[in-house]
Design a protein around this motif. Structure first.
Motif, short mmCIF file in Angstrom:
data_model
loop_
_atom_site.label_atom_id
_atom_site.label_comp_id
_atom_site.label_asym_id
_atom_site.label_seq_id
_atom_site.Cartn_x
_atom_site.Cartn_y
_atom_site.Cartn_z
N LEU A 93 5.93 3.83 0.58
CA LEU A 93 6.55 5.17 0.59
C LEU A 93 5.65 6.21 -0.08
O LEU A 93 6.09 6.93 -0.98
N LEU A 94 4.43 6.26 0.37
CA LEU A 94 3.47 7.23 -0.17
C LEU A 94 3.22 8.36 0.82
O LEU A 94 3.66 8.29 1.97
N SER A 95 2.52 9.38 0.38
CA SER A 95 2.00 10.40 1.30
C SER A 95 0.61 10.75 0.81
O SER A 95 0.26 10.46 -0.35
N PRO A 96 -0.22 11.38 1.65
CA PRO A 96 -1.54 11.80 1.17
C PRO A 96 -1.42 12.67 -0.09
O PRO A 96 -2.23 12.57 -1.00
N THR A 97 -0.37 13.50 -0.15
CA THR A 97 -0.19 14.37 -1.32
C THR A 97 0.09 13.55 -2.58
O THR A 97 -0.49 13.79 -3.63
N SER A 98 0.97 12.55 -2.46
CA SER A 98 1.28 11.75 -3.67
C SER A 98 0.04 10.99 -4.12
O SER A 98 -0.21 10.84 -5.32
N THR A 99 -0.77 10.52 -3.17
CA THR A 99 -2.00 9.81 -3.53
C THR A 99 -2.98 10.75 -4.23
O THR A 99 -3.55 10.41 -5.27
N GLN A 100 -3.13 11.96 -3.66
CA GLN A 100 -4.03 12.94 -4.27
C GLN A 100 -3.57 13.33 -5.67
O GLN A 100 -4.37 13.68 -6.52
N GLN A 101 -2.27 13.25 -5.91
CA GLN A 101 -1.75 13.61 -7.23
C GLN A 101 -1.74 12.42 -8.18
O GLN A 101 -1.16 12.47 -9.26
N GLY A 102 -2.40 11.32 -7.75
CA GLY A 102 -2.59 10.18 -8.65
C GLY A 102 -1.40 9.25 -8.76
O GLY A 102 -1.36 8.37 -9.62
N GLU A 103 -0.40 9.43 -7.89
CA GLU A 103 0.80 8.59 -7.98
C GLU A 103 0.52 7.18 -7.46
O GLU A 103 -0.30 6.98 -6.55
N SER A 104 1.22 6.20 -7.99
CA SER A 104 1.18 4.85 -7.43
C SER A 104 2.08 4.81 -6.19
O SER A 104 2.69 5.80 -5.82
N ILE A 105 2.13 3.64 -5.55
CA ILE A 105 2.78 3.53 -4.24
C ILE A 105 4.11 2.77 -4.34
O ILE A 105 4.12 1.54 -4.46
N PRO A 106 5.25 3.47 -4.29
CA PRO A 106 6.53 2.76 -4.27
C PRO A 106 6.66 2.09 -2.89
O PRO A 106 6.41 2.72 -1.88
N SER A 107 7.01 0.82 -2.89
CA SER A 107 7.12 0.11 -1.62
C SER A 107 8.52 -0.44 -1.44
O SER A 107 9.28 -0.56 -2.40
N ILE A 108 8.82 -0.78 -0.21
CA ILE A 108 10.19 -1.21 0.10
C ILE A 108 10.15 -2.21 1.25
O ILE A 108 9.21 -2.20 2.05
N ALA A 109 11.12 -3.11 1.30
CA ALA A 109 11.22 -4.04 2.42
C ALA A 109 12.69 -4.22 2.76
O ALA A 109 13.52 -4.47 1.87
N HIS A 110 13.02 -4.03 4.03
CA HIS A 110 14.39 -4.23 4.50
C HIS A 110 14.40 -5.48 5.36
O HIS A 110 13.49 -5.71 6.15
N LEU A 111 15.46 -6.29 5.23
CA LEU A 111 15.49 -7.59 5.91
C LEU A 111 16.71 -7.73 6.82
O LEU A 111 17.82 -7.32 6.47
N VAL A 112 16.47 -8.33 7.98
CA VAL A 112 17.55 -8.58 8.95
C VAL A 112 17.52 -10.07 9.32
O VAL A 112 16.47 -10.62 9.59
N ASN A 113 18.68 -10.68 9.31
CA ASN A 113 18.80 -12.07 9.77
C ASN A 113 19.33 -12.05 11.20
O ASN A 113 20.43 -11.56 11.47
N ILE A 114 18.51 -12.58 12.13
CA ILE A 114 18.89 -12.59 13.55
C ILE A 114 19.12 -14.04 13.98
O ILE A 114 18.29 -14.92 13.70
N GLN A 115 20.25 -14.29 14.62
CA GLN A 115 20.59 -15.67 15.00
C GLN A 115 21.08 -15.75 16.44
O GLN A 115 21.70 -14.82 16.95
#
Lengths: 337, 337
Positions: free
Chosen positions: B311-333
């Motif tokens: 969940l980054l953007s070029p702006t957040s990277t340029q401002q020295g921010e780290s990268i918040p990440s996320i993962a969504h999971l689906v169980n398919i049967q």
């Protein structure tokens, strides 16, 4: 939930807005709603080292204040539904990053507060009566430099342009007896009548607002005057005029009970905002402070909140594309237990 | 729906993926999954006059092909849940603009397909068994110039970088007896361990994938080996290595049934994609063609699909921010009627 008519959905057990908070920046704090906000900041940097971080901070504060009012902690929350206008929605991701709440990112441009409110309510009714949050924000300075020009350039703004609100609104959706309730909603369709002027988004968005309001009234077999108030956000002066034209040509009477959040938040005469306010934080901060306070005081008991968004980007504008617009609508009522 | 454990939600009447379609560009059509896609395009402009418009066209085609397979028209659809990586999600808004379907914009970076699939399924179960669509896309050229450098510049890519997939996947969610079903899901929390290198998103995203997978296994009281396959998207080579390290240090055995969509779509030896594929269109096109075809053939009957996003953007990277990440999971049967 059940669908009524073509596009409207009604809740079986309408979820409550158990608390809400609206926070704004300096210009908004000098406007007509000044005393209604939960927190005003006198500096647009809000103690942060960039406008983007200031916007994230606004979201964080709005959520924190709403949680305090509801006597809840982040761990009580099932999901936060959040969005903003910045590229890759960083105001939201960085704003709620530390709260450790499952995160659903939403994008609907300036319509995002209605969209987030709808989805938080859907989760609250459908998933074991969980508590969910909707929050959105915008910031004049971060939006201006991303969508238009560097602030230092001092670009001249045409009279049809709107002023992006520096603010955020958060609403906590759960169940309690005394709070206003989300009764029904209509998800918007994209409407694009070919407007290409990114400085006249009111004109681009008005047909979308008209389309959604008309669908809702037809689906529910109600009329404009059945509601204590109908709030759009954020058509501004130009878009509001156009909305009236479209609705009246469709035979829908507007009976003096319509207000636009973009026109409520600023004093157009004194504050040099041209066509009015706009941005994800405009309708969010007005709803989560002023409007919901009036509902809690019983001054309003049955309202429509119809937030509008222009689904453009600087790239699509540069490539000559017109502006697809959208409006999502929520019916909020004070229902007896 | 009901919540099981801390964060997982189980459907009462699991919605079906009644049809799906995956479409890709030229490079993807030369990879190992070449014959699995519903449509491949031999030119990355796909007859459009910009890469952004080409990406919109991919979404449009994916939705159209999925509709044809299901013998449905746009008017049969309740809502489309769509997202992409472009600023203001224009691939989605312009991609489905003409279909006249109520539109919900979603943003979860490369995790958006799982997020859209979850929300389309929630609406299908909760709103009168309506039919909803989930669709996402990405395009190497539009992403590269937006996130990194103009393509003409020919910037050198470090070995940890991933190659944005040109592709789109669409899934139609409704009810039928014979199709694979969405049984349960886990919405991700943001995980940020301080990675700041936007050329190493696999490393940033792996902890988020580990967090969501671990939560799901705990909530459902199941283990890795209970599933025919566990697909992540898109950790690539670097992120996958790290995922294994984190999971095994948490005592979770990975029993050879894990695959990463970013590693499946390209041949890393021959296709010069460094750490593998990525982008909203990567896991979407792999799921909506290859994976779901294998489920329909009965080769897989119970899988986890865990899409990851940075969940980054070029702006957040340029401002020295780290990268918040996320993962969504689906169980398919594949469930018996």
């Amino acid at each position: 939930m059940k669908k009524i008519g073509n596009r409207t959905v009604q809740f079986d057990r309408p979820p409550s807005i158990i608390s809400s908070a609206g926070v704004v920046g300096p210009k908004e704090s000098e406007g007509p709603l000044s005393r209604e906000f939960d927190r005003v900041f006198s500096d647009s940097m809000i103690g942060q080292d960039s406008w983007e971080k200031a916007e994230s901070y606004l979201q964080k504060r709005a959520v924190e204040l709403a949680l305090v009012k509801a006597r809840l902690n982040p761990k009580d929350i099932n999901c936060v539904f959040a969005g903003d206008l910045l590229n890759q929605c960083i105001a939201s991701s960085f704003g709620v990053r530390e709260m450790n709440i499952p995160f659903v990112g939403m994008y609907g441009a300036c319509s995002t507060m209605a969209l987030s409110l709808i989805n938080a309510s859907v989760y609250t009714e459908c998933i074991d009566k969980t508590i969910n949050i909707a929050v959105t924000s915008s910031h004049f300075c971060s939006a201006e430099r991303q969508y238009r020009y560097p602030l230092e350039y001092g670009g001249v703004r045409p009279p049809t342009s709107q002023w992006t609100v520096t603010g955020s609104g958060a609403a906590i959706i759960g169940y309690d007896e005394k709070s206003p309730k989300i009764k029904a909603f209509t998800i918007g369709k994209m409407v694009d009548l070919g407007v290409t002027d990114a400085n006249n988004m009111g004109a681009a968005m008005a047909p979308a607002a008209a389309d959604t309001i008309k669908s809702f009234l037809e689906d529910t077999n109600t009329k404009f005057s059945d509601y204590d108030a109908i709030f759009t956000g954020d058509l501004g002066f130009v878009g509001t005029e156009l909305l009236y034209k479209i609705l009246s040509s469709d035979g829908i009477m507007i009976s003096g009970n319509h207000k636009d959040c973009g026109l409520m938040i600023f004093d157009r005469e004194k504050q040099d905002v041209h066509s009015g306010g706009s941005g994800c934080g405009c309708s969010a901060s007005v709803l989560c402070s002023h409007i919901l306070k009036r509902m809690r005081r019983g001054e309003l008991n049955n309202i429509l909140f119809c937030a509008t968004g222009a689904l453009l980007s600087p790239t699509s504008t540069q490539q000559g594309e017109s502006i697809p617009s959208i409006a999502h609508l929520v019916n909020i009522q004070n229902l007896l237990p």
